[in-house]
Design an enzyme around this catalytic site. Structure first.
Site, PDB file in Angstrom:
ATOM      1  N   ARG A  88       9.311   8.127   6.211  1.00  0.00           N
ATOM      2  CA  ARG A  88      10.179   7.176   5.521  1.00  0.00           C
ATOM      3  C   ARG A  88       9.662   6.861   4.130  1.00  0.00           C
ATOM      4  O   ARG A  88      10.306   6.192   3.359  1.00  0.00           O
ATOM      5  CB  ARG A  88      10.289   5.898   6.328  1.00  0.00           C
ATOM      6  CG  ARG A  88       9.188   4.901   6.059  1.00  0.00           C
ATOM      7  CD  ARG A  88       9.192   3.791   7.032  1.00  0.00           C
ATOM      8  NE  ARG A  88       7.944   3.848   7.772  1.00  0.00           N
ATOM      9  CZ  ARG A  88       7.719   3.162   8.875  1.00  0.00           C
ATOM     10  NH1 ARG A  88       8.635   2.427   9.401  1.00  0.00           N
ATOM     11  NH2 ARG A  88       6.553   3.249   9.455  1.00  0.00           N
TER      12      ARG A  88
ATOM     13  N   ARG B 158      12.572   2.205   2.098  1.00  0.00           N
ATOM     14  CA  ARG B 158      12.550   0.906   2.740  1.00  0.00           C
ATOM     15  C   ARG B 158      13.919   0.725   3.389  1.00  0.00           C
ATOM     16  O   ARG B 158      14.568  -0.261   3.239  1.00  0.00           O
ATOM     17  CB  ARG B 158      12.264  -0.181   1.708  1.00  0.00           C
ATOM     18  CG  ARG B 158      10.806  -0.194   1.314  1.00  0.00           C
ATOM     19  CD  ARG B 158      10.590  -0.348  -0.147  1.00  0.00           C
ATOM     20  NE  ARG B 158      10.782   0.942  -0.818  1.00  0.00           N
ATOM     21  CZ  ARG B 158      10.494   1.152  -2.080  1.00  0.00           C
ATOM     22  NH1 ARG B 158      10.042   0.177  -2.820  1.00  0.00           N
ATOM     23  NH2 ARG B 158      10.673   2.330  -2.612  1.00  0.00           N
TER      24      ARG B 158
ATOM     25  N   ARG C 250       7.673  -6.507   5.498  1.00  0.00           N
ATOM     26  CA  ARG C 250       7.232  -6.442   4.096  1.00  0.00           C
ATOM     27  C   ARG C 250       7.421  -7.782   3.370  1.00  0.00           C
ATOM     28  O   ARG C 250       6.739  -8.060   2.382  1.00  0.00           O
ATOM     29  CB  ARG C 250       7.975  -5.330   3.357  1.00  0.00           C
ATOM     30  CG  ARG C 250       7.244  -4.051   3.263  1.00  0.00           C
ATOM     31  CD  ARG C 250       6.003  -4.101   2.366  1.00  0.00           C
ATOM     32  NE  ARG C 250       6.316  -3.679   1.001  1.00  0.00           N
ATOM     33  CZ  ARG C 250       6.248  -4.460  -0.040  1.00  0.00           C
ATOM     34  NH1 ARG C 250       5.884  -5.719   0.101  1.00  0.00           N
ATOM     35  NH2 ARG C 250       6.534  -4.006  -1.233  1.00  0.00           N
TER      36      ARG C 250
ATOM     37  N   ASP D  78      -0.841   5.281   3.278  1.00  0.00           N
ATOM     38  CA  ASP D  78      -0.368   5.947   2.074  1.00  0.00           C
ATOM     39  C   ASP D  78      -1.414   6.958   1.636  1.00  0.00           C
ATOM     40  O   ASP D  78      -2.610   6.744   1.872  1.00  0.00           O
ATOM     41  CB  ASP D  78      -0.118   4.955   0.945  1.00  0.00           C
ATOM     42  CG  ASP D  78       0.754   5.578  -0.130  1.00  0.00           C
ATOM     43  OD1 ASP D  78       1.984   5.492  -0.026  1.00  0.00           O
ATOM     44  OD2 ASP D  78       0.195   6.208  -1.055  1.00  0.00           O
TER      45      ASP D  78
ATOM     46  N   TYR E 146      -2.204  12.247  -9.345  1.00  0.00           N
ATOM     47  CA  TYR E 146      -2.122  10.780  -9.400  1.00  0.00           C
ATOM     48  C   TYR E 146      -3.303  10.192 -10.157  1.00  0.00           C
ATOM     49  O   TYR E 146      -3.143   9.320 -11.027  1.00  0.00           O
ATOM     50  CB  TYR E 146      -2.068  10.181  -7.991  1.00  0.00           C
ATOM     51  CG  TYR E 146      -0.666  10.080  -7.469  1.00  0.00           C
ATOM     52  CD1 TYR E 146       0.211   9.113  -7.969  1.00  0.00           C
ATOM     53  CD2 TYR E 146      -0.189  10.953  -6.516  1.00  0.00           C
ATOM     54  CE1 TYR E 146       1.509   9.024  -7.505  1.00  0.00           C
ATOM     55  CE2 TYR E 146       1.112  10.881  -6.054  1.00  0.00           C
ATOM     56  CZ  TYR E 146       1.948   9.920  -6.553  1.00  0.00           C
ATOM     57  OH  TYR E 146       3.241   9.837  -6.109  1.00  0.00           O
TER      58      TYR E 146
HETATM   59  O1  CP3 Z   1       6.734   7.520   6.874  1.00  0.00           O
HETATM   60  C1  CP3 Z   1       5.889   6.623   6.806  1.00  0.00           C
HETATM   61  O2  CP3 Z   1       6.149   5.436   6.800  1.00  0.00           O
HETATM   62  C2  CP3 Z   1       4.456   7.036   6.814  1.00  0.00           C
HETATM   63  C3  CP3 Z   1       3.643   6.386   5.825  1.00  0.00           C
HETATM   64  C4  CP3 Z   1       3.642   6.986   4.437  1.00  0.00           C
HETATM   65  C5  CP3 Z   1       3.830   6.229   3.245  1.00  0.00           C
HETATM   66  N1  CP3 Z   1       3.528   7.033   2.195  1.00  0.00           N
HETATM   67  C6  CP3 Z   1       4.237   4.812   3.197  1.00  0.00           C
HETATM   68  C7  CP3 Z   1       4.812   4.261   1.940  1.00  0.00           C
HETATM   69  C8  CP3 Z   1       3.331   8.299   4.056  1.00  0.00           C
HETATM   70  C9  CP3 Z   1       3.127   9.533   4.915  1.00  0.00           C
HETATM   71  C10 CP3 Z   1       3.242   8.295   2.622  1.00  0.00           C
HETATM   72  C11 CP3 Z   1       2.850   9.492   1.851  1.00  0.00           C
HETATM   73  C12 CP3 Z   1       2.901   9.455   0.388  1.00  0.00           C
HETATM   74  N2  CP3 Z   1       2.701   8.396  -0.461  1.00  0.00           N
HETATM   75  C13 CP3 Z   1       3.131  10.596  -0.416  1.00  0.00           C
HETATM   76  C14 CP3 Z   1       3.283  12.009   0.111  1.00  0.00           C
HETATM   77  C15 CP3 Z   1       4.656  12.305   0.514  1.00  0.00           C
HETATM   78  C16 CP3 Z   1       5.632  12.395  -0.619  1.00  0.00           C
HETATM   79  O3  CP3 Z   1       6.505  11.510  -0.692  1.00  0.00           O
HETATM   80  O4  CP3 Z   1       5.575  13.322  -1.392  1.00  0.00           O
HETATM   81  C17 CP3 Z   1       3.102  10.185  -1.757  1.00  0.00           C
HETATM   82  C18 CP3 Z   1       3.332  11.064  -2.974  1.00  0.00           C
HETATM   83  C19 CP3 Z   1       2.825   8.795  -1.787  1.00  0.00           C
HETATM   84  C20 CP3 Z   1       2.637   7.914  -2.974  1.00  0.00           C
HETATM   85  C21 CP3 Z   1       3.596   6.795  -2.981  1.00  0.00           C
HETATM   86  N3  CP3 Z   1       3.515   5.699  -2.150  1.00  0.00           N
HETATM   87  C22 CP3 Z   1       4.729   6.606  -3.800  1.00  0.00           C
HETATM   88  C23 CP3 Z   1       5.202   7.599  -4.852  1.00  0.00           C
HETATM   89  C24 CP3 Z   1       5.303   5.365  -3.454  1.00  0.00           C
HETATM   90  C25 CP3 Z   1       6.443   4.648  -4.117  1.00  0.00           C
HETATM   91  C26 CP3 Z   1       7.734   5.112  -3.548  1.00  0.00           C
HETATM   92  C27 CP3 Z   1       8.875   4.334  -4.124  1.00  0.00           C
HETATM   93  O5  CP3 Z   1       9.976   4.868  -4.112  1.00  0.00           O
HETATM   94  O6  CP3 Z   1       8.701   3.191  -4.571  1.00  0.00           O
HETATM   95  C28 CP3 Z   1       4.558   4.825  -2.398  1.00  0.00           C
HETATM   96  C29 CP3 Z   1       4.820   3.573  -1.673  1.00  0.00           C
HETATM   97  C30 CP3 Z   1       5.082   3.694  -0.218  1.00  0.00           C
HETATM   98  N4  CP3 Z   1       4.348   4.441   0.662  1.00  0.00           N
HETATM   99  C31 CP3 Z   1       6.077   2.975   0.527  1.00  0.00           C
HETATM  100  C32 CP3 Z   1       5.894   3.320   1.869  1.00  0.00           C
HETATM  101  C33 CP3 Z   1       6.639   2.774   3.052  1.00  0.00           C
HETATM  102  C34 CP3 Z   1       7.045   1.953  -0.045  1.00  0.00           C
HETATM  103  C35 CP3 Z   1       6.241   0.731  -0.366  1.00  0.00           C
HETATM  104  C36 CP3 Z   1       6.945  -0.585  -0.142  1.00  0.00           C
HETATM  105  O7  CP3 Z   1       7.196  -0.946   1.021  1.00  0.00           O
HETATM  106  O8  CP3 Z   1       7.170  -1.277  -1.129  1.00  0.00           O
END
Ligand code: CP3
Length: 348
Positions: free
Chosen positions: A24, A28, A37, A73, A149
């Site tokens: 996911r 969100r 959250r 993350d 990053y």
């Molecule tokens: O599916 C899941 O919930 C598993 C947990 C998970 C998250 N991030 C939670 C998260 C996993 C497996 C990730 C991996 C991740 N994080 C990657 C690799 C996968 C991909 O997408 O290519 C990367 C590049 C990230 C770095 C990252 N973290 C970004 C770019 C963002 C912002 C995304 C956005 O659109 O704002 C995050 C934040 C993040 N990681 C959220 C979640 C649930 C959203 C944070 C929130 O709740 O505000």
């Protein structure tokens, strides 16, 4: 360990239907997640085992996916290395981007037991709460993606700073990638020891380079991570499947097949049948519905699911999105996708 559908597919064994799970990440999209959250920041969620456990189980309870993915993350390993990370609304931000050899020299390879105890504790709590209902997937960021990053300090359009380091100062780039590879492998070993049933290495930005540079940078260090995991004590005690996901894998398919992973993640820009023909039958494939396709009608979603199932064949396929679900996705469309995979792939 219970012989789950998902793990059987990772091993390319016959299955009664195609397993499905979904990340996911940027999404969100679940009201239950947004409710949690509201009470805690994203980093607090990642660092509080009880909360990480609660949100990990939400999609399993809601949709009955065939595997759970640890809530955390990929950037969680950067602070213990010496790189500051925050998560403002606009996406992750690095306080002190790594741009030269002096900064690279200062970075440490953390001991996960000391530096990331909350993640390992979350894994233990999730495993207890799951009661082996479905397997738990652990994960970490691949070295090149983590470098991007660390160096860019956030998102990027042209990856200029990354490429300045890779091609302008290759010795420094290799030194940084080596530290990131050790961090990634050591963390995944600790996750295996803590109880995960599978690990996934995310190379979200592995697709930004030429085919030659794919071999020299993302693939080389993913191979180093996979080799280190496979020679570890944790893996000897519990040889879990390893998934490697490169977002934008199409230009590198023959090399992609040589990573050493059991499962290759496939994004939606390439037909999964095309990938199968290039990589042969030695690995399982995971993918590859366009996350944006969930904005289509349930009828259209079903047609696209059917197309992917046909192209992938039944053996060695795990149904998944080609990347993380988009935030505005309607949960009912996720449900339509799950139902379609269940019905269309079942042989019973
Ligand atoms: O599916 C899941 O919930 C598993 C947990 C998970 C998250 N991030 C939670 C998260 C996993 C497996 C990730 C991996 C991740 N994080 C990657 C690799 C996968 C991909 O997408 O290519 C990367 C590049 C990230 C770095 C990252 N973290 C970004 C770019 C963002 C912002 C995304 C956005 O659109 O704002 C995050 C934040 C993040 N990681 C959220 C979640 C649930 C959203 C944070 C929130 O709740 O505000």
């Amino acid at each position: 360990m219970v012989d789950h559908l998902f793990l059987r597919a990772c091993r390319r064994e016959p299955v009664s239907r195609t397993p499905i799970w979904m990340m996911r990440q940027a999404g969100r999209y679940l009201p239950a997640y947004r409710a949690v959250r509201e009470r805690a920041s994203f980093l607090d969620l990642c660092r509080t085992p009880e909360l990480a456990c609660e949100v990990t189980l939400q999609p399993i309870d809601e949709f009955g996916f065939d595997a759970a993915i640890l809530f955390s993350d990929i950037l969680i390993t950067l602070p213990p290395m010496g790189i500051e990370v925050t998560f403002p609304e606009s996406g992750p931000k690095i306080g002190n981007p790594v741009r030269d050899q002096a900064a690279i020299d200062k970075l440490v390879v953390p001991d996960p037991d000391l530096a990331l105890p909350y993640t390992l504790e979350a894994i233990k709590q999730i495993k207890a709460a799951l009661h082996d209902r479905v397997p738990l997937i652990g994960f970490a960021g691949a070295p090149l993606t983590m470098l991007t990053y660390a160096v860019e300090g956030g998102g990027s359009k042209d990856y200029a700073r990354t490429k300045k380091l890779l091609y302008g100062a290759p010795a420094s780039a290799h030194a940084l990638l080596d530290k990131l590879a050790q961090t990634c492998a050591t963390f995944l070993e600790a996750q295996i020891a803590a109880g995960v049933d599978c690990v996934q290495i995310f190379d979200s930005w592995g697709g930004i380079v030429s085919p030659g540079d794919f071999r020299e940078y993302p693939l080389r260090y993913a191979k180093q991570v996979i080799a280190q995991i496979k020679s570890s004590r944790a893996y000897a005690a519990k040889p879990v499947p390893i998934i490697y996901f490169v977002n934008g894998c199409a230009p590198y398919l023959t090399d992609y097949a040589s990573s050493g992973a059991d499962v290759l993640g496939v994004d939606w820009r390439v037909g999964i049948d095309v990938v199968r023909r290039s990589v042969g039958d030695g690995v399982a494939l995971q993918g590859n519905l366009d996350p944006g396709a969930l904005f289509a009608s349930p009828t259209e979603i079903r047609a696209r699911v059917s197309d992917i199932l046909e192209r992938a064949g039944k053996t060695g396929h795990i149904f998944n999105l080609g990347h993380g679900v988009l935030p505005e996705t309607d949960p009912e469309h996720v449900r339509a996708m799950v139902t379609a995979v269940r019905e269309l792939s079942s042989s019973e």
